[in-house]
Design an enzyme around this catalytic site. Sequence first.
Site, PDB file in Angstrom:
ATOM      1  N   LYS A 174     -50.964 -24.785 -29.633  1.00  0.00           N
ATOM      2  CA  LYS A 174     -50.691 -23.474 -29.052  1.00  0.00           C
ATOM      3  C   LYS A 174     -49.299 -22.977 -29.455  1.00  0.00           C
ATOM      4  CE  LYS A 174     -51.332 -25.606 -25.256  1.00  0.00           C
ATOM      5  NZ  LYS A 174     -51.461 -26.091 -23.873  1.00  0.00           N
ATOM      6  N   THR A 207     -45.481 -17.274 -16.589  1.00  0.00           N
ATOM      7  CA  THR A 207     -46.369 -18.037 -17.483  1.00  0.00           C
ATOM      8  C   THR A 207     -46.664 -19.425 -16.912  1.00  0.00           C
ATOM      9  OG1 THR A 207     -44.443 -18.752 -18.735  1.00  0.00           O
ATOM     10  CG2 THR A 207     -45.658 -16.856 -19.609  1.00  0.00           C
ATOM     11  N   GLY A 209     -48.740 -22.198 -15.701  1.00  0.00           N
ATOM     12  CA  GLY A 209     -50.157 -22.551 -15.769  1.00  0.00           C
ATOM     13  C   GLY A 209     -50.922 -21.956 -16.943  1.00  0.00           C
ATOM     14  N   THR A 210     -50.208 -21.398 -17.923  1.00  0.00           N
ATOM     15  CA  THR A 210     -50.924 -20.791 -19.060  1.00  0.00           C
ATOM     16  C   THR A 210     -51.734 -21.839 -19.821  1.00  0.00           C
ATOM     17  OG1 THR A 210     -48.889 -20.998 -20.357  1.00  0.00           O
ATOM     18  CG2 THR A 210     -49.403 -18.810 -19.486  1.00  0.00           C
ATOM     19  N   GLY A 211     -51.134 -23.016 -20.039  1.00  0.00           N
ATOM     20  CA  GLY A 211     -51.825 -24.056 -20.816  1.00  0.00           C
ATOM     21  C   GLY A 211     -53.062 -24.567 -20.091  1.00  0.00           C
ATOM     22  N   CYS A 212     -52.932 -24.772 -18.774  1.00  0.00           N
ATOM     23  CA  CYS A 212     -54.073 -25.259 -17.974  1.00  0.00           C
ATOM     24  C   CYS A 212     -55.192 -24.229 -18.010  1.00  0.00           C
ATOM     25  CB  CYS A 212     -53.656 -25.481 -16.522  1.00  0.00           C
ATOM     26  SG  CYS A 212     -52.259 -26.601 -16.330  1.00  0.00           S
TER      27      CYS A 212
END
Length: 271
Positions: A174, A207, A209-212
Amino acid sequence: MVKKALTIAGSDSGGGAGIQADLKTFQELDVYGMSVITAVTAQNTTGVQGVYKVPLEGIQEQLQSIAEDLRPDAIKTGMLFNSDTIDAVSRFIEFYEMKHVVVDPVMIAKGGASLLQNEAVKALKEKLLPLATIVTPNIPEAEVLTGIKIVTMDDRKQVAKLLHIMGAKTVMIKGGHDQGREEMIDLLYDGQQFHTFSSNRIPTKNTHGTGCTFSAAITAQLAKGSSVVQAVKVAKDFIQAAIEEDLHIGSGHGPTNHWAYKRNKVKIAIK
Ligand SMILES: Nc1ncnc2c1ncn2[C@@H]1O[C@H](COP(=O)(O)OP(=O)(O)O)[C@@H](O)[C@H]1O
Ligand SMILES: Cc1ncc(COP(=O)(O)O)c(N)n1
């Protein structure tokens, strides 16, 4: 037939990341969500105040309860914290021949707290990575997993190839941490070719929790039978809407808006 997805991750009391982000995302994408909680964090938008690991037997029993009754169509892993948990989760995936495994190698919360012990990186690489349909590191996590520093897009491509050699079927690196760019580029390698997913960088501090959320959206789409590339396309639209229409909650790095994607789709359908 209802599709079911399982998240194996840590609880975020603030509701923006971890188990809570995953279940909200599954729900918004019309997939029945289940959870195995590996750790409970006391957390809000300003950071992580405490981490309480669930005892190994508690994790094993949750896994078994799900395997014996509610077989998931896809699984994602998030915060696993230590190598014993990684061992147990890897054995569960192998024993029950679980399909569509999304490994989000969560290591450090955006505020700096450690969500994976250093001793666990080896188990993550050797046991879990080879079971991954897709692994979704951010740039610092990809660097830790491979020991290679990422500066350019060519570095990212080299690291993606290496993670594929290490066993992950597909690799998504990412771009959220690539500070120099206006464009947000996520890079996917499927073992043969690279695919890029670009969007504009949204100027926001919200941002958390964007990855989760992104990896949960991939998981939901895989549960419904999408290819990896199609699943990532939807996940990218989902996270873009969730960041763009952020909720302005809390005094620190706020959560994303998990209902923005579906609400936008409904609006378009009504027009
Ligand atoms: N400011 C932003 N604007 C648009 N997309 C973003 C922004 N920050 C992160 N993303 C997207 O959110 C997803 C998660 O990326 P990232 O933040 O790198 O993950 P992590 O939360 O694991 O650190 C990626 O698809 C990335 O492109
Ligand atoms: C329980 C838990 N799991 C994961 C994250 C990472 O969050 P992010 O998606 O912002 O990297 C977190 N902060 N808390």
